[in-house]
Design an enzyme around this catalytic site. Structure first.
Site, PDB file in Angstrom:
ATOM      1  N   VAL A  16       0.831  -1.212   0.000  1.00  0.00           N
ATOM      2  CA  VAL A  16       0.000   0.000   0.000  1.00  0.00           C
ATOM      3  C   VAL A  16       0.867   1.264   0.000  1.00  0.00           C
ATOM      4  O   VAL A  16       0.621   2.201  -0.772  1.00  0.00           O
ATOM      5  CB  VAL A  16      -0.968  -0.006   1.211  1.00  0.00           C
TER       6      VAL A  16
ATOM      7  N   GLU B 102     -10.489   5.383   5.646  1.00  0.00           N
ATOM      8  CA  GLU B 102     -11.310   4.867   4.528  1.00  0.00           C
ATOM      9  C   GLU B 102     -10.750   3.547   3.989  1.00  0.00           C
ATOM     10  O   GLU B 102     -11.503   2.628   3.668  1.00  0.00           O
ATOM     11  CB  GLU B 102     -11.358   5.917   3.408  1.00  0.00           C
TER      12      GLU B 102
ATOM     13  N   VAL C  77     -11.486  -0.492   5.287  1.00  0.00           N
ATOM     14  CA  VAL C  77     -12.590  -1.400   4.938  1.00  0.00           C
ATOM     15  C   VAL C  77     -12.829  -1.342   3.427  1.00  0.00           C
ATOM     16  O   VAL C  77     -13.034  -0.260   2.862  1.00  0.00           O
ATOM     17  CB  VAL C  77     -13.897  -1.011   5.675  1.00  0.00           C
TER      18      VAL C  77
ATOM     19  N   GLU D  94      -2.997 -10.311   4.133  1.00  0.00           N
ATOM     20  CA  GLU D  94      -2.322  -9.696   5.280  1.00  0.00           C
ATOM     21  C   GLU D  94      -0.952 -10.360   5.456  1.00  0.00           C
ATOM     22  O   GLU D  94      -0.731 -11.476   4.971  1.00  0.00           O
ATOM     23  CB  GLU D  94      -3.154  -9.899   6.551  1.00  0.00           C
TER      24      GLU D  94
ATOM     25  N   LYS E 125     -13.494  -5.664   9.936  1.00  0.00           N
ATOM     26  CA  LYS E 125     -14.117  -4.648   9.067  1.00  0.00           C
ATOM     27  C   LYS E 125     -15.596  -4.516   9.397  1.00  0.00           C
ATOM     28  O   LYS E 125     -16.139  -3.400   9.432  1.00  0.00           O
ATOM     29  CB  LYS E 125     -13.923  -5.037   7.602  1.00  0.00           C
TER      30      LYS E 125
HETATM   31  P1  NAP Z   1       3.225  -4.868   3.660  1.00  0.00           P
HETATM   32  O1  NAP Z   1       3.293  -5.032   2.179  1.00  0.00           O
HETATM   33  O2  NAP Z   1       3.582  -6.025   4.513  1.00  0.00           O
HETATM   34  O3  NAP Z   1       4.147  -3.613   4.036  1.00  0.00           O
HETATM   35  C1  NAP Z   1       4.414  -3.242   5.334  1.00  0.00           C
HETATM   36  C2  NAP Z   1       5.485  -2.144   5.335  1.00  0.00           C
HETATM   37  O4  NAP Z   1       5.680  -1.713   6.670  1.00  0.00           O
HETATM   38  C3  NAP Z   1       6.831  -2.561   4.801  1.00  0.00           C
HETATM   39  O5  NAP Z   1       7.337  -1.595   3.943  1.00  0.00           O
HETATM   40  C4  NAP Z   1       7.724  -2.660   6.053  1.00  0.00           C
HETATM   41  O6  NAP Z   1       9.077  -2.287   5.840  1.00  0.00           O
HETATM   42  C5  NAP Z   1       7.079  -1.607   6.910  1.00  0.00           C
HETATM   43  N1  NAP Z   1       7.305  -1.811   8.341  1.00  0.00           N
HETATM   44  C6  NAP Z   1       6.977  -2.881   9.096  1.00  0.00           C
HETATM   45  N2  NAP Z   1       7.295  -2.675  10.373  1.00  0.00           N
HETATM   46  C7  NAP Z   1       7.835  -1.450  10.422  1.00  0.00           C
HETATM   47  C8  NAP Z   1       8.384  -0.652  11.466  1.00  0.00           C
HETATM   48  N3  NAP Z   1       8.432  -1.096  12.708  1.00  0.00           N
HETATM   49  N4  NAP Z   1       8.846   0.585  11.168  1.00  0.00           N
HETATM   50  C9  NAP Z   1       8.801   1.033   9.904  1.00  0.00           C
HETATM   51  N5  NAP Z   1       8.305   0.324   8.871  1.00  0.00           N
HETATM   52  C10 NAP Z   1       7.852  -0.881   9.138  1.00  0.00           C
HETATM   53  O7  NAP Z   1       1.756  -4.409   4.101  1.00  0.00           O
HETATM   54  P2  NAP Z   1       0.592  -3.815   3.188  1.00  0.00           P
HETATM   55  O8  NAP Z   1      -0.058  -4.906   2.423  1.00  0.00           O
HETATM   56  O9  NAP Z   1       1.084  -2.626   2.474  1.00  0.00           O
HETATM   57  O10 NAP Z   1      -0.478  -3.414   4.325  1.00  0.00           O
HETATM   58  C11 NAP Z   1      -0.300  -2.280   5.143  1.00  0.00           C
HETATM   59  C12 NAP Z   1      -1.594  -2.033   5.904  1.00  0.00           C
HETATM   60  O11 NAP Z   1      -2.649  -1.796   4.980  1.00  0.00           O
HETATM   61  C13 NAP Z   1      -2.063  -3.216   6.758  1.00  0.00           C
HETATM   62  O12 NAP Z   1      -2.644  -2.747   7.917  1.00  0.00           O
HETATM   63  C14 NAP Z   1      -3.148  -3.882   5.884  1.00  0.00           C
HETATM   64  O13 NAP Z   1      -4.130  -4.540   6.650  1.00  0.00           O
HETATM   65  C15 NAP Z   1      -3.732  -2.685   5.216  1.00  0.00           C
HETATM   66  N6  NAP Z   1      -4.387  -2.955   3.934  1.00  0.00           N
HETATM   67  C16 NAP Z   1      -3.737  -3.655   2.987  1.00  0.00           C
HETATM   68  C17 NAP Z   1      -4.350  -3.861   1.754  1.00  0.00           C
HETATM   69  C18 NAP Z   1      -3.682  -4.634   0.670  1.00  0.00           C
HETATM   70  O14 NAP Z   1      -4.328  -4.897  -0.350  1.00  0.00           O
HETATM   71  N7  NAP Z   1      -2.434  -5.038   0.824  1.00  0.00           N
HETATM   72  C19 NAP Z   1      -5.627  -3.336   1.512  1.00  0.00           C
HETATM   73  C20 NAP Z   1      -6.256  -2.597   2.522  1.00  0.00           C
HETATM   74  C21 NAP Z   1      -5.616  -2.418   3.736  1.00  0.00           C
HETATM   75  P3  NAP Z   1      10.076  -3.159   4.922  1.00  0.00           P
HETATM   76  O15 NAP Z   1       9.502  -3.039   3.529  1.00  0.00           O
HETATM   77  O16 NAP Z   1      11.382  -2.494   5.044  1.00  0.00           O
HETATM   78  O17 NAP Z   1      10.010  -4.559   5.438  1.00  0.00           O
HETATM   79  N1  HSE Z   2      -6.123  -8.634   3.275  1.00  0.00           N
HETATM   80  C1  HSE Z   2      -7.203  -7.756   2.989  1.00  0.00           C
HETATM   81  C2  HSE Z   2      -8.134  -8.407   2.002  1.00  0.00           C
HETATM   82  C3  HSE Z   2      -6.676  -6.468   2.436  1.00  0.00           C
HETATM   83  O1  HSE Z   2      -7.737  -9.385   1.373  1.00  0.00           O
HETATM   84  O2  HSE Z   2      -9.270  -7.969   1.864  1.00  0.00           O
HETATM   85  C4  HSE Z   2      -7.750  -5.430   2.296  1.00  0.00           C
HETATM   86  O3  HSE Z   2      -8.195  -4.997   3.547  1.00  0.00           O
END
Ligand code: NAP
Ligand code: HSE
Length: 431
Positions: free
Chosen positions: A14, A129, A132, A190, A205
């Site tokens: 993200v 936003e 969810v 996740e 959510k």
């Molecule tokens: P992700 O790909 O696992 O990325 C997490 C990032 O956080 C990485 O860049 C990591 O750094 C960094 N990080 C972890 N611990 C840290 C710390 N202590 N200090 C600084 N940076 C740190 O996760 P994501 O999929 O982007 O999801 C992020 C959030 O958005 C989550 O809460 C998820 O539930 C939510 N979300 C995700 C989606 C989706 O489709 N992926 C959709 C809606 C909501 P490094 O890269 O250096 O390891």
């Molecule tokens: N892991 C979540 C999903 C990301 O698959 O819906 C979006 O919140």
């Protein structure tokens, strides 16, 4: 043009999407915000990891303090995931005078009361936003656009990963584990995908939406939930044979001043809009007493759809819109709950039952006798001819309208019959 300095903490799926929108489409955000959103810092854990976005020199850091202690940074997108250190970092950001945008539903569902209270005390805001349904603007719609309504029900697909897996199983016959792997590679899941597949993510959510839409004060862990992690491929096939598709549905239904809430794999009749929602898409059906039925549909997970919601929140926060709506939101406020959770056993609906039974005379009668004792009427029965290696055959029963409690008790009794092996599979049905 005026400049608002912003930061991103977490540059994963993200966060990189958010950086791309801010850096590659600065003109667009400036037009909507009436000011430049200037990316001052982006915090990661590992500075050496390759990133899919071109950051200007000096932006990338592995020191979160460079954001917390920078008084010029006003808005921070916190996009790490998980509960700690995210909770602590969010509190530090609020205390250092920053407004926060997050996509982290787990954090809000777990620590929302504390974080929202603290933000209110400090006169700061939290926008969420993207927490969810990814790119679908469901939070804004429920908390603002539909505020003239009493929402009566809200149900749909809130998890992109499980919908992607189920679509692959239904449409391509792909194995569960392979489909999950693909969802992880595509960035939908996740960091701990258990939260997706066991129904926790959808329940978190749903708890947020139930707070907003109904003024409910629910702990997401109290929402009855079942995921798709124990789903048998044979049920996907049987559902298909009888004209349904299995979807992980999150349901909130108002009944007087009580609210039915659950997350469960559900057989949705083919041809109904929810049955055709495929891949990482989400869909939410909302019924309001004035507006009637509405359907929201779009990508519920993935980099750019989620970044779209995050950046819109950053713009709203920078121009001061979030501060206004945040104050009036009922979310985790001290206001008294307007509804209480309904006793789940009383929730009514049709059910799909699959019983592994021995193939000999009188078995069907024993099973239907138990159902009859619980006043459960049968709508259809499907039994295949070929017995499995252990001599059992799957008996698929569709019930007429009954209750969750009656089917749960009946299944517990059916499981004790000597002619039955293993546990009866039970799923809600939506026609
Ligand atoms: P992700 O790909 O696992 O990325 C997490 C990032 O956080 C990485 O860049 C990591 O750094 C960094 N990080 C972890 N611990 C840290 C710390 N202590 N200090 C600084 N940076 C740190 O996760 P994501 O999929 O982007 O999801 C992020 C959030 O958005 C989550 O809460 C998820 O539930 C939510 N979300 C995700 C989606 C989706 O489709 N992926 C959709 C809606 C909501 P490094 O890269 O250096 O390891
Ligand atoms: N892991 C979540 C999903 C990301 O698959 O819906 C979006 O919140």
């Amino acid at each position: 043009m005026e400049k608002t300095k912003v930061a991103i903490i977490g540059l994963g799926t993200v966060g990189q999407g958010v950086a791309k929108l801010l850096l590659d489409h600065g003109d667009r955000t400036a037009r909507h915000a009436g000011r430049t959103l200037w990316l001052e810092k982006a915090v990661v854990r590992d500075l050496k990891k390759p990133r899919d976005c071109d950051l200007p020199a000096g932006v990338l850091t592995d020191h979160v303090d460079e954001v917390i202690n920078n008084r010029e940074i006003k808005v921070v997108a916190l996009l790490i995931g998980g509960l700690e250190p995210e909770r602590t970092i969010m509190l530090q950001l609020l205390e250092s005078g920053k407004d926060v945008v997050t996509a982290n539903k787990a954090l809000l569902a777990e620590h929302g009361a504390e974080l929202f209270d603290r933000a209110r005390e400090l006169g700061r805001s939290i926008a969420f936003e993207a927490s969810v349904a990814g790119g679908i603007p469901i939070i804004a719609n429920i908390s603002q656009c539909l505020s003239a309504n009493q929402i009566q029900s809200l149900d749909g697909i809130l998890n992109g990963t499980t919908n992607f897996i189920l679509s692959k199983m239904h449409e391509e016959g792909m194995a569960y584990a392979e489909a999950l792997r693909e969802a992880q590679q595509l960035g939908y899941a996740e960091a701990d995908p258990t939260l997706d597949v066991d129904g926790s993510d959808a329940a978190q959510k749903l708890a947020i939406l139930a707070h907003l839409a109904f003024g409910a004060r629910v702990d997401w862990k109290d929402i009855p939930r079942m995921g798709i992690d124990r789903l048998d491929k044979s049920d996907v096939r049987f559902a298909q044979e009888i004209g349904y598709r299995i979807k992980l549905l999150a349901v909130a239904e108002l009944d007087g001043d009580t609210l039915e809430l659950h997350v469960s794999p559900t057989l949705v009749k083919r041809g109904r809009p929810l049955s055709d929602v495929s891949g990482p898409f989400n869909a939410i059906r909302v019924v309001g007493d004035a507006v009637g039925e509405l359907m929201f549909y779009g990508r519920g997970a993935g980099q750019m759809p989620t970044a779209s919601a995050v950046v819109a929140d950053m713009i709203d926060t920078a121009v001061g819109r979030t501060a206004i709506t945040f104050r009036t939101l009922e979310l985790w406020s001290n206001r008294k709950a307007r509804v209480t959770p309904r006793e789940h056993a009383k929730a009514d609906g049709r059910f799909y039952l699959r019983i592994n039974a021995e193939d000999h005379p009188g078995v069907l009668a024993q099973v239907t006798n138990v159902l009859g004792q619980h006043y459960i009427s049968i709508s259809s029965v499907l039994q295949q001819e070929a017995a499995s290696a252990d001599g059992t055959v799957p008996l698929v029963i569709m019930t007429h309208m009954t209750t969750e409690g009656a089917t749960r008790k009946a299944c517990a009794e059916i499981n004790k019959l000597t002619c039955v092996r293993g546990k009866t599979v039970r799923m809600w049905v939506r026609d």
